[in-house]
Write a protein that holds these residues in place. Structure first.
Motif, short mmCIF file in Angstrom:
data_model
loop_
_atom_site.label_atom_id
_atom_site.label_comp_id
_atom_site.label_asym_id
_atom_site.label_seq_id
_atom_site.Cartn_x
_atom_site.Cartn_y
_atom_site.Cartn_z
N THR A 88 90.34 -43.29 -49.41
CA THR A 88 89.03 -43.67 -49.58
C THR A 88 89.22 -44.45 -51.14
N ALA A 89 88.07 -44.58 -51.40
CA ALA A 89 87.98 -45.24 -52.83
C ALA A 89 88.67 -44.39 -54.02
N ASP A 90 88.21 -43.13 -54.11
CA ASP A 90 88.71 -42.13 -55.07
C ASP A 90 89.49 -41.19 -54.68
N SER A 91 90.17 -40.95 -53.33
CA SER A 91 90.80 -39.82 -53.03
C SER A 91 91.67 -40.39 -51.87
N ILE A 92 92.87 -39.51 -51.45
CA ILE A 92 93.56 -39.37 -50.22
C ILE A 92 93.70 -38.10 -49.99
N GLU A 93 93.05 -37.90 -48.51
CA GLU A 93 93.21 -36.74 -47.67
C GLU A 93 94.28 -36.62 -46.98
N VAL A 94 94.92 -35.61 -47.19
CA VAL A 94 96.34 -35.27 -46.34
C VAL A 94 96.13 -33.96 -45.53
N ALA B 56 107.88 -19.90 -38.89
CA ALA B 56 107.47 -19.08 -39.63
C ALA B 56 105.96 -19.17 -39.39
N GLU B 57 104.82 -18.35 -39.82
CA GLU B 57 103.49 -18.48 -39.69
C GLU B 57 102.83 -19.38 -40.90
N SER B 58 103.70 -19.35 -41.90
CA SER B 58 103.43 -19.95 -43.12
C SER B 58 104.54 -20.88 -43.53
N MET B 59 104.38 -21.99 -44.24
CA MET B 59 105.24 -22.70 -44.62
C MET B 59 105.08 -23.48 -45.77
N ALA B 60 105.94 -23.83 -46.66
CA ALA B 60 105.93 -24.40 -47.96
C ALA B 60 105.95 -26.02 -47.52
N TYR B 61 105.09 -26.86 -48.43
CA TYR B 61 105.07 -28.20 -48.18
C TYR B 61 105.31 -28.67 -49.75
N GLU B 62 106.29 -29.77 -49.47
CA GLU B 62 106.42 -30.84 -50.66
C GLU B 62 105.74 -31.97 -50.21
N ILE B 63 104.60 -32.59 -50.79
CA ILE B 63 103.78 -33.80 -50.47
C ILE B 63 104.22 -34.80 -51.73
N ARG B 64 104.70 -35.93 -51.34
CA ARG B 64 105.09 -36.97 -52.31
C ARG B 64 104.04 -38.06 -52.03
N ILE B 65 103.21 -38.35 -52.87
CA ILE B 65 102.40 -39.41 -52.68
C ILE B 65 102.98 -40.61 -53.65
N ARG B 66 103.66 -41.64 -52.78
CA ARG B 66 104.36 -42.55 -53.31
C ARG B 66 103.72 -43.79 -53.84
N GLU B 67 104.24 -44.57 -54.67
CA GLU B 67 103.63 -45.70 -55.60
C GLU B 67 102.18 -45.40 -56.22
N ALA B 68 102.05 -44.05 -56.63
CA ALA B 68 100.86 -43.56 -57.14
C ALA B 68 100.78 -43.63 -58.65
N ALA B 69 99.66 -43.57 -59.20
CA ALA B 69 99.19 -43.23 -60.52
C ALA B 69 99.15 -41.89 -60.79
N PRO B 70 98.98 -41.16 -61.83
CA PRO B 70 98.58 -39.84 -61.86
C PRO B 70 97.20 -39.48 -61.39
N VAL B 71 96.93 -38.24 -60.85
CA VAL B 71 95.78 -37.91 -60.44
C VAL B 71 95.01 -36.96 -61.29
N ASP B 72 93.92 -36.86 -60.64
CA ASP B 72 92.84 -35.93 -61.60
C ASP B 72 92.93 -34.58 -61.11
N THR C 16 100.66 -22.25 -40.67
CA THR C 16 101.08 -23.24 -39.77
C THR C 16 100.13 -23.07 -38.60
N LYS C 17 99.35 -21.99 -38.74
CA LYS C 17 98.40 -21.63 -37.49
C LYS C 17 97.06 -22.57 -37.67
N ASN C 18 96.75 -23.02 -39.04
CA ASN C 18 95.49 -23.55 -39.26
C ASN C 18 95.91 -25.05 -39.79
N THR C 19 94.78 -25.80 -39.77
CA THR C 19 94.94 -27.08 -40.55
C THR C 19 94.72 -26.98 -42.18
N GLY C 20 95.61 -27.54 -42.60
CA GLY C 20 95.28 -27.50 -44.28
C GLY C 20 95.09 -28.96 -44.69
N THR C 21 94.07 -28.94 -45.36
CA THR C 21 93.50 -30.26 -45.98
C THR C 21 93.88 -30.40 -47.27
#
Length: 181
Positions: free
Chosen positions: A79-85, A98-114, A145-150
């Protein structure tokens, strides 16, 4: 077909990804993928609208044919002011997944975020960092991993800055640094 000219240092391999691309990866297990379910999923996000699925099996067979595998859907919306993953829920079954997982999300070509929210709750600042060398926002968090994480990533850059970053700005800065050194 098109011809694109880019400036990139000789010690780097450029990644060409369309706007909205999501590239799931995991840590290398040597000459083959480890035969145990991974504890972490890494996602390279190229801002835009898009979706992908991460696939997991035991790394040693044809789980996709027998149903002994797990798919995790991932989508993003800009959107104009955010990215929803959005990640998950996992679909399928696999021994040791596993029922839980660690995520590393890399938003590429981005400026620092609020800031970043996970399911509407702010993440601690210690889980978010800006990698100035690669111009990427890096988010580390665990989720079921059983639910959607946004993840909602609140951007603070204007459109002009975002366009500059996606037009190869990092390569041009690196070339200038090398020329000065």
């Amino acid at each position: 077909p098109a011809t694109i000219t880019i400036q990139t240092p000789l010690d780097e391999i450029p990644i060409f990804a369309r706007e909205g691309a999501i590239i799931p990866t995991q840590e290398s297990g040597g000459d083959r993928i480890a035969s145990v379910a991974p504890a972490e999923l890494r996602l390279d996000i190229f801002p835009g609208d898009g979706s992908a699925r991460a696939y997991f099996d035991d790394g040693d067979g044809r789980g996709y044919k027998t149903g002994d595998c797990v798919w995790i859907p991932v989508s993003q919306k800009r959107t104009a002011d955010s990215i929803e993953v959005s990640i998950g829920p996992a679909d399928g079954a696999m021994k040791g997944f596993a029922e839980s997982m660690a995520y590393e999300i890399r938003i590429r070509e981005a400026a620092p975020v609020d800031g970043v929210d996970l399911d509407g709750k702010p993440l601690a600042a210690s889980t978010i960092r800006y990698d100035a060398e690669t111009l990427a926002v890096v988010i580390r968090a665990s989720h079921s991993t059983k639910n959607t994480g946004t993840f909602r990533v609140r951007m603070k850059a204007d459109t002009a800055t975002t366009e500059l970053l996606s037009a190869g700005f990092r390569g041009r800065v690196r070339a200038l640094r090398d020329a000065v050194d």
